[in-house]
Enzyme design. Structure first.
Site, PDB file in Angstrom:
ATOM      1  CB  SER A 284       0.379   0.179  -0.235  1.00  0.00           C
ATOM      2  OG  SER A 284      -0.928   0.484  -0.713  1.00  0.00           O
TER       3      SER A 284
ATOM      4  CG  ASP B   1      -7.220  -1.193  -0.588  1.00  0.00           C
ATOM      5  OD1 ASP B   1      -6.304  -1.014  -0.206  1.00  0.00           O
ATOM      6  OD2 ASP B   1      -8.379  -0.694   0.010  1.00  0.00           O
TER       7      ASP B   1
ATOM      8  CG  ASP C  89      -5.417   3.909  -0.514  1.00  0.00           C
ATOM      9  OD1 ASP C  89      -6.578   3.646  -0.196  1.00  0.00           O
ATOM     10  OD2 ASP C  89      -4.665   3.561   0.758  1.00  0.00           O
TER      11      ASP C  89
ATOM     12  CG  ASP D 193     -10.421   2.037  -0.109  1.00  0.00           C
ATOM     13  OD1 ASP D 193     -11.435   1.290  -0.448  1.00  0.00           O
ATOM     14  OD2 ASP D 193      -9.821   2.006   0.955  1.00  0.00           O
TER      15      ASP D 193
ATOM     16  CE  LYS E 222       1.597  -1.685   4.099  1.00  0.00           C
ATOM     17  NZ  LYS E 222       1.260  -1.027   2.691  1.00  0.00           N
TER      18      LYS E 222
ATOM     19  CE1 TYR F 164       0.040  -1.860   7.666  1.00  0.00           C
ATOM     20  CE2 TYR F 164      -2.375  -2.463   6.763  1.00  0.00           C
ATOM     21  CZ  TYR F 164      -1.246  -1.683   6.261  1.00  0.00           C
ATOM     22  OH  TYR F 164      -0.614  -0.869   5.657  1.00  0.00           O
TER      23      TYR F 164
END
Length: 725
Positions: free
Chosen positions: A104, A115, A117, A170, A231, A240
């Site tokens: 995202s 978070d 990524d 992450d 989303k 989701y």
């Protein structure tokens, strides 16, 4: 850009050029927005802003600072390893690692608190197993800014999770076949895949897919607003979560990007409406793809149902656009697809009302009231001695909850449907670290149950628990409890404000069931004279005694006995004994679960205390995780039936045919819809006909049936409730 950022699309290139630029099929419509569309779009953007979906400038600056610090840390880490391994001073100076973002954040649709990524790309001599998961892990563990550090080396995509200055990260790692990683590395180039293993390919693909999606949409800003909207909708409606068997971020991004390709001049308010219109009628398992599937001499496996038998059995293929192309939604099962199709129909209905000015955007985002949608639930309690242990243990259990759904589908021959809810609940009153997940249970809609039919899932639950207990990092105090609860018995901690709301009707309306000969009406009482009346009998399936119906004989398969840990000293959920319950015959082993500060265990029982009732379980086998046994009609995977000239089934040709026949329907229907003032044109019927390149019989599982029975239990008596939910 092929389409101007202007909502009017005044600078749109010639139609033929635009039709060939995005995707591998022509658009369904090149129509731009009307004044009414522009007004609805302004309302939608205002609603998204008021809902807090955009982060502040300060939050955005904090994220950039965290990414900068993380980049410095990995560069220092690689230089340290280079020096330790005896490389020259020049190599130490040139040693480098770079941080890429994906998900995202890379797509530009992240909100506050989510978070980031990230992917670290390092040189060939820095490996994942020791250098990343041990040395870098230890470096991060010693930093004050880092908290909740959790390595997951055995995941499908190995990852290290942590918080840096309060921001969730992450972090993946990929070692590419270069001694020196350039700062301006082009990750989209195929050369980064040379001489790497499959976990590295999967780690690299997150960034490659995100970049490719942004290249394949006509208007990035319209794509971002639409994706942000959908989303948010998916989270509100409980669909989701990739790990639970629904869709995750990349899945929703690909679905939205395909709609953007099909309607290149549409603005977000139009794209949201078209999203539900198209996917309500989509004939799964026809794949959703943004471009043709690329083959490469590198030889990595790609999604290809012609060559790979497994790929033919995927339920809802959503194919990534970067090589090697994969099905990003392989976790979806028959049960979760059913739930998503229900929610797509709900969204389509509300969008039709919005287009006719009969509803506001807020109606689309009403939360799904899961705990008022079913009469029966499975409660999965996860406990550990402390929060750190719970974090690791919960991650392991949650990643395998979808297998419990598949096993229940398997062992009941698809007759008992599960709805896993992707939301975690915590009972703060417990002395141990605690987390809970829930699944809704109901009989398959449209199928009348046999009188006295039982669903025995005790063996299924025991099998699931045994697999969960094989966790290689298991520690004392890590336990999992699975119990059946009725709606009226749900624990208080699942309800906001600490109370249970009155039951509301389900948003997806079902026709009212009839009473009389076709429905069962039972009366509960304390005496043995409780009787059920007026139920249609099936002599060929069951015997009937003069006074009382027989229960079906048990045909439960042999199972390994579950391990029953020793009992402890305090109570779970305030109940010493969770008895074995039935949902028109749903049975789960009862449990006595007690807590102590450092030892929280369960005592399970396979006994049906005092019931004397028999049970039924179908003896079925699950073949592969994520796949279902093709010998059973309910779960039989449906293949794309569009052969080429040689009789070979081709997935992309199937989608091509579908979109060709959709094009003429969409042109006429969109015009009619936009000019409609007094009533609504029924788009469903036209798109249904256009999309029907798989037989309707194959998709009938997702159509509500007026004859479906809604099941509940009152006391020891099972009833067919006429209420609709």
């Amino acid at each position: 850009m092929a389409v101007s950022d202007s909502p009017s699309g005044a600078s749109t290139p010639p139609q033929q050029e635009q039709a060939n630029k995005y995707g591998f099929t022509k658009p369904l419509s090149l129509a731009g927005p009307t004044d009414a569309d522009l007004h609805r779009n302004n309302e939608l953007e205002r609603f998204l802003l008021d809902s807090g979906l955009y982060e502040s400038n300060d939050e955005s600056a904090a994220r950039k600072e965290v990414l900068h610090r993380l980049d410095q840390i990995v560069k220092s880490w690689v230089k340290q390893l280079t020096r330790q391994r005896g490389y020259t001073d020049q190599m130490v100076e040139d040693a480098n690692a770079v941080i890429f973002t994906f998900g995202s954040y890379r797509l530009g649709v992240h909100g506050p608190g989510v978070d980031i990524d990230t992917l670290c790309i390092g040189p060939s001599y820095v490996n994942r197993e020791e250098d990343f998961f041990i040395i870098l892990h230890n470096i991060l563990a010693e930093m004050e800014e880092v908290s909740e550090l959790q390595p997951v080396p055995d995941a499908h995509v190995p990852v290290m999770k942590f918080k840096f200055q309060g921001i969730s990260i992450d972090l993946l790692y990929a070692s590419i076949s270069l001694l020196v990683v350039p700062e301006d590395l082009d990750i989209s180039h195929g050369s980064v895949l040379y001489d790497v293993d499959e976990p590295t390919v999967r780690s690299l693909n997150g960034c490659r897919v995100a970049d490719q999606i942004l290249k394949l949409v006509p208007n990035i800003e319209h794509f971002r607003t639409t994706l942000r909207c959908l989303k948010f909708w998916a989270k509100r409606r409980g669909v989701y979560s990739n790990v639970t068997g629904f869709l995750g971020g990349v899945n929703w991004a690909i679905l939205v990007a395909r709609i953007c390709q099909l309607y290149p001049n549409a603005i977000p308010s139009m794209l949201v409406s078209r999203f539900f219109r198209v996917y309500t009628q989509w004939r799964w398992p026809n794949p959703v793809m943004l471009c043709s599937i690329e083959e490469n001499e590198l030889g990595f496996p790609i999604w290809d149902p012609r060559r790979n038998p497994r790929d033919r059995f995927h339920t809802m293929p959503i194919i990534t656009p970067a090589y090697p192309c994969m099905n990003s939604s392989y976790n979806v099962s028959a049960s979760t697809l059913r739930v998503m199709m229900e929610q797509f129909r709900y969204g389509n209905k509300i969008c039709d009302e919005i287009d006719l000015n009969k509803a506001q955007w807020s109606a689309l985002f009403q939360p799904y009231i899961f705990f008022e949608a079913y009469k029966n639930y499975l409660q999965v309690d996860i406990v550990a001695s402390d929060t750190d242990d719970l974090l690791a243990w919960k991650g392991w259990v949650e990643s395998r909850l979808r297998l419990l759904t598949l096993k229940i589908e398997r062992d009941t021959n698809g007759m008992l449907q599960c709805h896993p809810y992707p939301h975690e609940y915590i009972d703060t009153s417990k002395p141990c670290a605690h987390s809970a997940f829930f699944m809704g249970l109901q009989r398959k809609e449209g199928v009348r149950g046999q009188e006295g039919q039982q669903f025995d899932i005790r063996g299924t639950v025991d099998e699931f628990r045994q697999e969960i207990n094989m966790y290689i990092y298991w520690k004392p105090g890590m336990e999992i409890f699975v119990s059946h609860v009725r709606r009226k018995q749900l624990p208080a901690f699942v309800f906001p404000d600490g109370y249970k709301r009155t039951r509301m009707p389900r948003h997806i309306s079902h026709p009212t069931e009839k009473t009389g000969d076709d429905a069962t009406k039972c009366y509960s009482g304390s005496g043995p004279s409780e009787r059920c009346t007026k139920r249609k009998s099936y002599p060929e399936m069951m015997e009937k005694k003069p006074d009382k119906p027989d229960k079906r004989a048990s045909i439960s398969p042999q199972r390994l006995e579950s391990v029953s840990p020793e009992s402890c000293t305090s109570k779970l959920g305030g109940t010493a004994q969770m008895s074995v319950d039935s949902m028109e015959g749903v049975w789960v082993a009862g449990s006595t679960a007690k807590y102590a500060n450092s030892n929280c265990e369960i005592k399970s029982s396979d006994v049906l205390p005092g019931s004397g009732l028999s049970s039924v379980v179908a003896d079925m086998q699950i073949s592969e995780p994520g796949f279902v046994d093709t010998t059973h009609d309910m779960l039989k995977p449906r293949s794309v039936e569009v052969p080429n000239e040689n009789g070979v089934v081709v997935g992309d040709k199937a989608q091509d045919l579908a979109l060709d026949c959709l094009e003429s329907e969409e042109t006429e229907s969109t015009n009619n819809f936009s000019n409609c003032k007094a009533g609504v044109v029924d788009m469903d019927q036209q798109l249904d006909k256009a999309c029907n390149f798989i037989t309707r019989d194959e998709c009938s599982d997702y159509v509500p049936n007026a004859s479906s029975q809604n099941l509940s239990c009152e006391g020891d008596v099972c009833v067919a409730d006429p209420d609709q939910f």
